[in-house]
Design a protein around this motif. Structure first.
Motif, PDB file in Angstrom:
ATOM      1  N   UNK A 256       2.061  -1.482   6.971  1.00 34.08           N
ATOM      2  CA  UNK A 256       3.146  -0.827   6.305  1.00 34.08           C
ATOM      3  C   UNK A 256       3.867  -0.073   7.437  1.00 34.08           C
TER       4      UNK A 256
ATOM      5  N   UNK B 141       3.839  -3.557   1.848  1.00 35.60           N
ATOM      6  CA  UNK B 141       5.296  -3.433   1.993  1.00 35.60           C
ATOM      7  C   UNK B 141       5.536  -2.310   1.118  1.00 35.60           C
ATOM      8  N   UNK B 142       5.014  -2.204  -0.241  1.00 38.30           N
ATOM      9  CA  UNK B 142       5.141  -0.916  -0.848  1.00 38.30           C
ATOM     10  C   UNK B 142       4.328   0.369  -0.558  1.00 38.30           C
ATOM     11  N   UNK B 143       3.712   0.112   0.449  1.00 35.98           N
ATOM     12  CA  UNK B 143       2.934   1.283   0.825  1.00 35.98           C
ATOM     13  C   UNK B 143       1.584   1.819   0.146  1.00 35.98           C
TER      14      UNK B 143
END
Lengths: 212, 366
Positions: free
Chosen positions: A186, A63-65
């Motif tokens: 992502x 999610x945060x890449x």
């Protein structure tokens, strides 16, 4: 410099099975099989970099890449609802999210149901969907003993073979949702590394179809 | 006055660039209150990205909210009229962010085009979205969907409305396996929906495939007409058709889009047509707009490696002597911290010492 596809793999047996699928899909990284304590492995030639992370953290990395793709259990995706794409059901790590209680348990609708679980959101959403008033007790482990000690009426937990439940004199009363490992991506990574992700997806999908 | 990168952060510079860009196309600035009556958001809860709102009771007893969204306020304060009203804004909103799952102050800039929205307006808003992304980073992608196409497929397949929520969620997640399971459960032929979920790519590659898949479809024809205007422009290679850009059809219709820049893990721009919201609040006008999430742009810029170029240490010199030394150094373009002792945790390239009115360098790195 070649663009690297960053992959977050769940540590443990499931992660090893998943890596074998990625390897077969053409994203091999031989150094990952070396017996050492490293957590990051890369194969520049194939343009892939793997990280071993705690299974429940995979969705966060994606999610945060920090990772472009990863493999996470559906339980984690339902519980944390990360803003990611869920591209494929890998049909691995199959189990179910279930409501379990003592064999003689009978739900008395006049009382608030006490539910012990690690999966607070899944439990809340399930009982909201059937309109049942509950009191959630969040536990971090040994959930099975909660009904035995009278801490809760039922538990909501992952059931694989049912052995742990049986050994603690519990039985499954309801199945909430089937669980298995999913390939997640992502959203920005999907846009910028689309070719690599689509290739991986195609190859993994072909393997899961054969497996089914 | 030229201001260096040390003074203007990447985000501030983006704000100025975007304001100038929107102004150039006749969008006028729109300033609004930080608070709105809570009622406005409760009535349109599903329009919001997150339904968690920070509320407080005003001195007159009214329940107020810290603005979680800009569009609703602009729409509420505009009136049906001839022609179009074009505005831009730069505001902070307060809501639970998807990434952190906690309340955050989010700085947004964006535009709204309200009124008699025709296809030129739709093109212009998409073009400004593209130009906004271009001004932020060289490597960017604008994912574009058309809800009319999705709705046409759902209607043709007679998908029960009760299942729309689950179908839209699956499309938004590119979740083909769950969409297939849903279709099997409700006896829907999932073939076309499956193709819609997996299609992704440049308009020139994707649109002909969609034409074969869907045949006659007015929404697709509109998508083709607008995309055709981008052919041969510098933006063309950055556009992607992607039906996972999906929004609640109670409010949105037509074009929806999300923009990404390399280096930021989620969309930095989001927008679409929201005629259905206008109908819901009793308005005849059409509307389209987008927001740029400026706070996310912080991630594009590396943290500053130092606080100043140098630290000037002085002793018992008088004010005028210290001041003269500082002026001399700043006149040469240096950023200077004047102090009697080294400030704790302060990083600077050089340390200078003032000795008998003269500046002397004593160390190269602090």
């Amino acid at each position: 410099m070649k663009t690297m596809l960053n992959v977050a793999l769940p540590k443990g047996r499931l992660g090893e099975k998943v890596y074998a699928m990625f390897e077969k899909a053409g994203f091999e990284c031989p150094s990952i099989r070396e017996n050492n304590r490293k957590l990051i492995f890369e194969n520049e030639e194939k343009g892939v970099r793997y990280f071993w992370v705690k299974p429940s953290d995979v969705a966060i990395y994606v999610e945060r890449g920090a990772a472009d793709v990863g493999v996470a259990g559906k339980d984690i995706l339902l519980e944390y609802q990360p803003a990611v794409y869920e591209l494929l059901d890998l049909n691995l790590g199959k189990c179910r999210m279930a409501v379990a209680a003592k064999a003689d348990f009978r739900d008395d609708p006049r009382r608030t149901l006490k539910v012990a679980t690690k999966f607070v959101n899944i439990a809340r959403n399930y009982y909201t969907s059937i309109g049942r008033d509950i009191d959630i007790i969040r536990l971090n482990g040994s959930i099975e003993i909660a009904p035995i000690l009278g801490l809760s009426d039922v538990i909501v937990d992952i059931v694989e073979t049912g052995t742990t439940l049986k050994e603690n004199n519990l039985v499954v009363h309801e199945t909430i949702v089937p669980i298995s490992a999913r390939l997640i991506a992502n959203r920005a990574g999907f846009a910028f590394k689309n070719e690599a992700i689509e290739t991986l997806l195609r190859e993994l999908a072909a393997q899961t179809e054969v497996a089914v | 006055m030229n201001l260096s990168q040390t003074v203007i952060s990447g985000v501030e510079s983006a704000v100025f660039t975007l304001r100038e860009l929107y102004g150039r196309y006749g969008y006028t600035p729109y300033k609004m209150n930080k608070f709105e009556e809570y009622d406005l958001y409760v009535r349109n809860k599903d329009f919001l990205i997150s339904d968690s709102i920070i509320t407080f009771t005003d001195t007159n007893g009214k329940l107020m909210a810290l603005k979680p969204d800009v569009t609703l306020s602009i729409v509420k304060n505009s009136r049906d009229s001839e022609g179009v009203q074009k505005v831009y804004y730069n505001e902070n909103v307060y809501r639970v962010s998807e990434g952190t799952h906690a309340f955050r102050e989010i700085m947004q800039a964006g535009i709204e085009c309200i009124g008699d929205v025709d296809e030129y307006c739709l093109y212009e808003v998409l073009k400004l979205a593209a130009e906004s992304l271009q001004s932020i980073a060289a490597d960017w992608v604008l994912n574009i969907s058309h809800l009319g196409v999705v709705s046409a497929v759902l209607e043709a397949l007679s998908v029960p409305e009760a299942v729309y929520g689950d179908v839209f969620r699956a499309i938004g997640e590119k979740n083909l396996h769950e969409l297939t399971a849903l279709c099997n459960q409700y006896g829907i032929d999932g073939e076309k929906l499956g193709q819609l979920i997996t299609v992704y790519g440049a308009p020139s590659a994707v649109l002909p495939q969609l034409r074969v898949l869907l045949g006659e479809c007015e929404a697709l024809a509109q998508l083709e007409r607008v995309m055709a205007v981008f052919v041969g422009t510098p933006f063309e290679s950055h556009l992607r058709i992607d039906f996972s850009v999906i929004s609640n059809t109670k409010y949105y219709n037509g074009f929806t889009f999300k923009g990404f820049v390399q280096g930021v893990p989620d969309s930095v721009l989001s927008g679409g047509q929201y005629d259905n919201l206008m109908r819901k609040i009793g308005r005849r006008d059409g509307a389209v707009g987008f927001a740029v999430y400026l706070d996310m742009l912080e991630q594009l810029h590396a943290p500053m490696s130092d606080d100043a170029d140098g630290i000037l240490l002085y002793g018992d010199e008088d004010i005028a002597t210290v001041s003269r030394a500082v002026e001399t150094l700043t006149a040469e373009g240096a950023r200077v911290i004047a102090a009697r002792v080294l400030p704790p945790k302060c990083r600077a390239k050089h340390i200078w010492k003032l000795e008998q009115g003269e500046v002397k360098r004593v160390e190269n790195d602090a």
